[in-house]
Design an enzyme around this catalytic site. Structure first.
Site, PDB file in Angstrom:
ATOM      1  N   GLY C  51       0.944  -1.004   0.071  1.00  0.00           N
ATOM      2  CA  GLY C  51       0.097   0.022   0.028  1.00  0.00           C
ATOM      3  C   GLY C  51       1.001   1.251  -0.047  1.00  0.00           C
ATOM      4  O   GLY C  51       2.050   1.258   0.650  1.00  0.00           O
ATOM      5  N   GLY C  53       1.679   5.172   1.242  1.00  0.00           N
ATOM      6  CA  GLY C  53       1.386   5.900   2.397  1.00  0.00           C
ATOM      7  C   GLY C  53       2.681   5.587   3.445  1.00  0.00           C
ATOM      8  O   GLY C  53       2.802   6.135   4.565  1.00  0.00           O
ATOM      9  N   ASP C 107      -0.981  -8.163   1.372  1.00  0.00           N
ATOM     10  CA  ASP C 107       0.118  -8.436   0.438  1.00  0.00           C
ATOM     11  C   ASP C 107       0.709  -9.465   0.276  1.00  0.00           C
ATOM     12  O   ASP C 107       0.882  -9.860  -1.007  1.00  0.00           O
ATOM     13  CB  ASP C 107       1.522  -7.477   1.197  1.00  0.00           C
ATOM     14  N   HIS C 216       0.321   1.308   9.767  1.00  0.00           N
ATOM     15  CA  HIS C 216      -0.858   1.693   9.028  1.00  0.00           C
ATOM     16  C   HIS C 216      -1.612   2.574  10.313  1.00  0.00           C
ATOM     17  O   HIS C 216      -2.841   2.369  10.121  1.00  0.00           O
ATOM     18  CB  HIS C 216      -1.533   0.548   8.446  1.00  0.00           C
TER      19      HIS C 216
END
Ligand code: ADP
Ligand code: ADP
Ligand code: MG
Ligand code: MG
Ligand code: MG
Ligand code: MG
Lengths: 330, 203, 330, 203
Positions: C51, C53, C107, C216
């Protein structure tokens, strides 16, 4: 206040110790807040500095091809005259020293008085004042604009000139020409928190930003509702272009600077638009940097700096240099 | 002297807050640090005269705090102490000469004129008020009271000024409407110095 | 939400465009969120990603001596199987590809399925899973630890091995050994704000921090009152040392990583103590990095990673490499 | 199908909020994006059958959203659609086979068992309740209602579970006390699918 610090009073010595431990080429002048290169070199010596809180500037720009020493004061407070004089004495050789100073009363006074004292001791000491902030309209007889992030590019130009063996007058002349060619402006998305103060210097509503803010949290041109990044970038660049008379056909270096707490994600979005706007204006970006160069502690936001270039100034920017916070332009 | 140290150390939060409105919010931090260190050094002395105390304060500010205030207040106190040097008793004439030296020190270094929204806007009218009172035949003590009143009025007058020098000067009209931080500390310093002398003269 | 972005939905493509425009050596795979080197090379190809970020990771680590491609998903969302497969097809040569994946379900699934599909097409594709977070106690049969910032050192080791011309099995073996030698832990001083969410993922009181937080914003080991930086650094390091069985006499690489919004000032204070603690524990720090490597958008805080070293792994870390976000260790 | 799209798009904030408690707070974002795109593609079609709709949804999730849910829900819908492929009328037996295929897809990929605090804790009991109801001679419609009740109960039961797989599993005991985000979306999906069929069966 949530900060990775110990005691607000120890921030300065502890961070300088950390930097020097991370950087084999650097040393601390004993008993002071002066960072120097571990190895002495001949030629004109460059000194910069000012209040701390702008890390990695200026201590992170000490190294071959850049500064010979940086003097750090307390957070946002110019170092004392004594501290600057110590730095001058430590690095001055026969060729003298050039002080690169941002345009603030405290810095002008302390660096200026130290230079006077050094001259009284027989050290050739000169000073240049960086005043690159184009955000605010300046009357003809005021104190002139603030010095902000573009200062780093002045370090590089002067550093390369000194490393090339130029004499003090010539290094100073190149630094002054670089300063004249330089304009910057920033936008803040949050205030910064001085550790000793323990709370942010001001508060912004959730959708508010401050345009043209100083790197110590001084108020800017105006507070405004937040806009898309593309609009803000356009606004900053157009202001710099207008104030510095940069026009289509000109060639520039572009420095995209994180004011402290801006995520890389946002900096890349800013970079995309900055390059697009300059291209649209017919301006050729010969070199670009995007990263963390001169901050306002933990302020979110960024500043953009443009320096117009000719072939010789471009060569100064490209000349080899190595310092903890320096990266080669692209 | 201790009163001077105490009030600045005590009021540092307020000074920073004023500085935060148009400057960088550190005036109290800088002043507090310098006066605190000077206070410690004074307390370490067996005894000291007023000129010695002022000289130590000036030295401390000059060498230990940096900022704008290090050189400005540093030479202010140093030059004032030089006027008094060697004097056993402080006369109104000495005090007037001292104020003149302090003002001259600040103006030669910082180049601020009255109306520029700096500590000069407290110092200059305070000095004039003192000299005028003496010229009008008022007592030393009465002249000191006149100085206090003028200092406070000078501070209040900075509220409606637009800064011409220093950090706030870049704001133009936006600097109007708030007091000047240096003026606020200068008012504290002058009023406290005067109060100390008035008390001494009453004995 | 105050962010230098345009539309939350455009964050990913715009920042990748910015990165590529800033980096002459990089290109975007047309129509995708895959960043590749502009020039193809022979040998095993390395792909990482996940992802977005975490910028500059992983796209900022594409370049000679490091990754061949990085696949970015939406913010905090694994890229789709299709996107990973596109990347594999774009960079795989005769020697095959190694996927370096952080240990998250998304993932693992997407990179794993893409590897399967690639193998079905005749491409030799292998995968290693980085699980370096030592913050949380793991049962024997759970999903294992998270993958966090130490991943960057795995990129470097594997990148150097691939650049040295090793075959797929050997590159994979070195990557796995590096992963086994790696432990990390972080501390968060603030939550991060996913642009599409528009508000922080959680809230901390003014004196609260979260220990062992995921990259995250997933909750960590515990929420605790803030402590002096020195204590926090000691706590993180002692946990890593204990979990990885690193002991006096061992030699390590140390990565000090800004989680996104931490000022350089604080990172230097952390570095000072990290080096002091390891020295006190009798552990030799052969290389150290302090900077912004793998972030959680705009989270304030830092993570520390340790990788034990022998002479050959040290050589992998020192091998020449160049990518936008890579700096040489000191 | 549109009901399915609508409820996920509408409730995405709630799903993200649940995910935020122990995960990374993006479940609603991911699901909302996938279902929105699928909805747009469906609306662009002149018409479609249920298996075609499910296949398109599965494809979209697989290729466009990534995350954990892309492959998991992607193969879930794809494999369910394959069971129905070519069927004109949907019988209770078909529906049962469809649920079995969906559950198998998720479990073979994600390896989650009942009790691991995932969407399996909604899907597995919902499927069992449906099959049990049919075995007990209940009507298709009644069995669908039993499925709805079991799905909601399954979701509620995740509150007291400790996560064993997925992002939240690292939290151990700290993951107890909140619903599971995937279970919440699975409950919405199953209940909405069932409600649609119940309505159709009533016609
Ligand atoms: N040139 C000057 N002459 C006299 N006073 C000045 C001058 N420049 C600034 N000042 C005073 O300094 C004050 C600010 O002091 P301080 O906050 O300690 O320093 P800095 O502005 O460097 O942060 C101002 O409020 C003003 O009164
Ligand atoms: N291995 C697995 N099998 C089944 N479901 C899983 C598995 N791992 C995670 N999940 C489900 O995924 C949900 C989280 O989805 P989402 O937030 O979209 O993805 P991510 O965790 O990658 O951010 C969890 O609430 C859980 O129900
Ligand atoms: Mg200051
Ligand atoms: Mg100030
Ligand atoms: Mg996610
Ligand atoms: Mg999630």
């Amino acid at each position: 206040m949530r900060k990775l610090i110990n005691d607000p009073d120890h921030v300065l010595p502890e961070m300088l110790e950390g930097l020097v431990r991370l950087s084999p080429g650097l040393a601390l002048l004993p008993g002071s807040n002066v960072v120097l290169r571990s190895e002495k070199t001949a030629g004109v010596a460059l000194i910069s500095g000012g209040g701390a809180g702008h890390e990695p500037a200026h201590v992170g720009f000490v190294g071959p091809g850049l500064l010979h020493a940086a003097v750090a004061g307390d957070v946002f407070t110019s170092p004392s005259t004594d501290a600057v004089l110590d730095a001058i004495r430590a690095v001055a050789g026969l060729e003298g020293v050039l002080l690169i100073v941002k345009n603030y009363t405290g810095d002008r006074l302390n660096f200026g008085l130290a230079a006077e004292m050094a001259r009284a001791e027989g050290i050739a000491a000169e000073m240049v004042i960086v005043a690159d902030d184009t955000a605010l309209d300046m009357g003809p007889d005021g104190v002139g604009p603030r010095g902000i992030a573009g200062t780093v590019l002045v370090h590089k130009v002067a550093g390369a000139a000194a490393a090339a063996g130029l004499d003090l007058a010539s290094v100073k002349a190149e630094a002054e020409a670089a300063i004249a060619a330089l304009g910057s402006m920033g936008v803040a998305l949050s205030a910064c928190t001085v550790p000793a103060a323990g709370k942010p210097g001001f508060t912004l509503a959730d959708d508010e930003i401050e345009l043209g803010l100083g790197i110590h949290g001084e108020a800017g041109v105006r507070r405004a509702p937040i806009e898309p990044a593309d609009n803000l970038v356009t606004l900053l660049l157009d202001r710099i272009l207008a104030q510095k008379g940069v026009k289509s056909g000109d060639r520039v270096a572009l420095l995209i600077n994180n004011l402290g707490a801006t995520p890389v994600m946002e900096l890349m979005i800013v970079a995309r638009q900055a390059l697009a706007v300059l291209e649209a204006r017919g301006i050729t970006v010969l070199r670009v940097w995007a990263g963390t160069f001169l901050t306002a502690i933990d302020m979110a936001g960024c500043s953009l700096s443009l320096m117009t270039l000719d072939q010789s100034r471009l060569a100064r920017l490209d000349a080899p240099a190595s310092a903890p916070a320096w990266i080669a332009g692209q | 002297m201790y009163d001077l140290v105490d009030i600045i150390v005590r009021e540092q939060g307020k000074l920073s807050e004023i500085d935060g409105q148009t400057g960088d919010g550190d005036h109290g931090v800088n002043m507090g640090k310098g006066f605190r260190i000077a206070g410690e050094r004074l307390r370490a002395l067996p005894s000291f005269t007023l000129p010695e105390g002022l000289a130590l304060l000036g030295d401390t500010l000059l060498s230990d705090i940096g900022g704008s205030m290090g050189p400005l207040y540093g030479t202010f106190f140093t030059d004032m102490s030089e006027v008094l040097d060697g004097k056993d008793i402080l006369t109104a004439a000495d005090f007037s000469a001292m104020l003149a030296a302090g003002l001259a020190a600040i103006q030669s270094l910082g180049e601020a004129k009255p109306g520029d929204k700096t500590l000069v806007d407290v110092l200059a009218p305070a000095r004039t008020a003192f000299d005028d009172a003496i010229a009008q035949g008022k007592s030393f003590s009465e002249a000191l009271q006149a100085l206090q009143t003028a200092a406070a009025a000078g501070l209040e007058a900075t509220r409606d000024m637009v800064a011409k020098v220093g950090r706030a000067s870049r704001l133009g009209e936006r600097s109007r409407g708030t007091l000047d931080a240096g003026a606020a500390s200068c008012d504290m310093i002058l009023e406290t110095l005067a109060a100390g002398l008035i008390k001494q003269l009453a004995v």
